[in-house]
Design an enzyme around this catalytic site. Structure first.
Site, PDB file in Angstrom:
ATOM      1  N   ARG A   1       1.600 -10.725   5.154  1.00  0.00           N
ATOM      2  CA  ARG A   1       1.907  -9.342   4.823  1.00  0.00           C
ATOM      3  C   ARG A   1       1.442  -8.454   5.980  1.00  0.00           C
ATOM      4  NH1 ARG A   1      -0.921 -11.610   0.407  1.00  0.00           N
ATOM      5  NH2 ARG A   1       0.328 -11.843  -1.503  1.00  0.00           N
TER       6      ARG A   1
ATOM      7  N   LYS B   1      -4.813 -10.339  -0.690  1.00  0.00           N
ATOM      8  CA  LYS B   1      -5.069  -9.474  -1.838  1.00  0.00           C
ATOM      9  C   LYS B   1      -6.353  -9.895  -2.538  1.00  0.00           C
ATOM     10  CE  LYS B   1      -0.369  -7.979  -2.943  1.00  0.00           C
ATOM     11  NZ  LYS B   1       0.672  -7.917  -3.980  1.00  0.00           N
TER      12      LYS B   1
ATOM     13  N   HIS C   1       8.476  -6.959   5.132  1.00  0.00           N
ATOM     14  CA  HIS C   1       8.445  -7.935   4.038  1.00  0.00           C
ATOM     15  C   HIS C   1       9.637  -8.895   4.116  1.00  0.00           C
ATOM     16  CE1 HIS C   1       5.454  -8.476   0.956  1.00  0.00           C
ATOM     17  NE2 HIS C   1       6.374  -8.910   0.115  1.00  0.00           N
TER      18      HIS C   1
ATOM     19  N   ARG D   1       8.488 -12.000   5.766  1.00  0.00           N
ATOM     20  CA  ARG D   1       7.765 -12.873   4.827  1.00  0.00           C
ATOM     21  C   ARG D   1       8.746 -13.654   3.953  1.00  0.00           C
ATOM     22  NH1 ARG D   1       2.697 -13.331   2.242  1.00  0.00           N
ATOM     23  NH2 ARG D   1       2.704 -13.206  -0.018  1.00  0.00           N
TER      24      ARG D   1
ATOM     25  N   HIS E   1      -0.129 -16.735  -2.712  1.00  0.00           N
ATOM     26  CA  HIS E   1       0.203 -16.458  -4.112  1.00  0.00           C
ATOM     27  C   HIS E   1      -0.783 -17.193  -5.017  1.00  0.00           C
ATOM     28  CE1 HIS E   1       4.713 -15.564  -3.128  1.00  0.00           C
ATOM     29  NE2 HIS E   1       3.929 -14.539  -2.886  1.00  0.00           N
TER      30      HIS E   1
ATOM     31  N   TYR F   1      11.781 -18.026  -4.991  1.00  0.00           N
ATOM     32  CA  TYR F   1      12.457 -18.532  -3.785  1.00  0.00           C
ATOM     33  C   TYR F   1      13.312 -19.759  -4.099  1.00  0.00           C
ATOM     34  CZ  TYR F   1       9.405 -15.346  -1.310  1.00  0.00           C
ATOM     35  OH  TYR F   1       8.759 -14.218  -0.867  1.00  0.00           O
TER      36      TYR F   1
END
Length: 297
Positions: free
Chosen positions: A155, A179, A245, A248, A271, A280
């Site tokens: 990111r 994150k 993004h 990514r 994730h 995906y």
């Protein structure tokens, strides 16, 4: 992001004092749980609006009060916006119930809008080839940045935090803070390593320096990354805008088309929930399309 400000504290005078006190307890709980600053700021903005417009004491709040406010707020709003607002309110009310400020949930599941799951925007093989050719016209820093984004899947918020000591060019790995301040190790391509090495050779280096600098010698910020990628999309004459993004998403779809498993892709992307990565698997890769055409014509 500016971490020096007290972004988790609301000073909104339009909110009744007792309600504002509870709001600040909720925001502090998110801060202590290492939620991203962007998440806390967004929740704060939504909840400040709700609590300044619906001034009923929280312990007296009813579903009718919330629905009345929500119906007024909903006018001319997009479904995704409404879903985010309801998610924010729901999280806040769950906190209020846990802390015994509220007796029961005052949001109904049926209020949630039905949002179709859109597929991530990624570059096809041909578009990616055009982008890589166009990138050769960029500065050495921008080329290194572009290759890093496309080959690591990071990111842009993660890239701006990278320092030189976080990157091992020989092993082609980087230690990234994702994150919730979770640390993970990502990989990048050999081509990226070569260009990155060339870029860093143009600088006087300290290990604590940011990996990417702007033209004034200051840390490159998220908006700077956005401008580089947007410019690249125009250079490549893409039919749609190119955003960080998209790099990514392109990384993830490329990994999938080359046979990488979803758990591995999830680890690379950071994730925590594999279901986030599963989207995906719904994208028809070049190989799948070719196989279909060979069978069905």
């Amino acid at each position: 992001m500016n971490l020096s400000n007290n972004y988790w504290i609301s000073n909104n005078a339009a909110i009744p004092l007792e309600n504002r006190k509870i709001l600040n307890e909720f925001l502090l709980s998110y801060k202590l749980a290492n939620k991203a600053e962007a998440t806390i700021t967004k929740y704060k903005s939504i909840l400040e609006r709700f609590l300044s417009e619906c001034t009923v004491p929280i312990e007296e709040l009813t579903s009718d009060d919330v629905l009345k406010w929500f119906n007024e707020y909903s006018i001319d709003k997009k479904e995704k916006t409404l879903d985010l607002v309801l998610s924010s309110l729901s999280s806040f009310f769950k906190f209020c119930i846990a802390e015994e400020y509220l007796g029961q949930m005052v949001i109904k599941k049926r209020w949630r809008p039905k949002i179709p799951h859109s597929l991530p925007k990624y570059l096809t093989e041909q578009e990616y080839a055009r982008v890589k050719i166009a990138a050769e016209k960029l500065s050495i820093r921008d080329r290194a940045l572009v290759l890093f984004l496309f080959s690591s899947g990071c990111r842009r918020s993660e890239v701006v935090q990278l320092t030189i000591k976080d990157v091992n060019i020989d092993r082609r790995t980087a230690e990234v803070k994702g994150k919730g301040k979770k640390i993970r190790h990502v990989h990048f391509s050999e081509e990226c390593a070569l260009i990155l090495k060339d870029y860093l050779s143009t600088r006087l280096l300290k290990s604590t320096d940011p990996l990417f600098l702007n033209k004034h010698g200051k840390p490159l910020q998220q908006n700077g990354i956005y401008l580089v990628i947007s410019k690249l999309g125009k250079l490549a004459k893409l039919n749609q805008s190119l955003h960080p993004h998209s790099c990514r998403h392109t990384f993830a779809t490329n990994m999938l088309s080359k046979g990488a498993g979803l758990p591995f892709i999830a680890d690379e992307l950071g994730h925590s929930n594999l279901n986030t990565t599963r989207i995906y698997a719904r994208i028809p890769t070049e190989d799948v399309i070719l196989a279909y055409q060979n069978i069905m014509g």
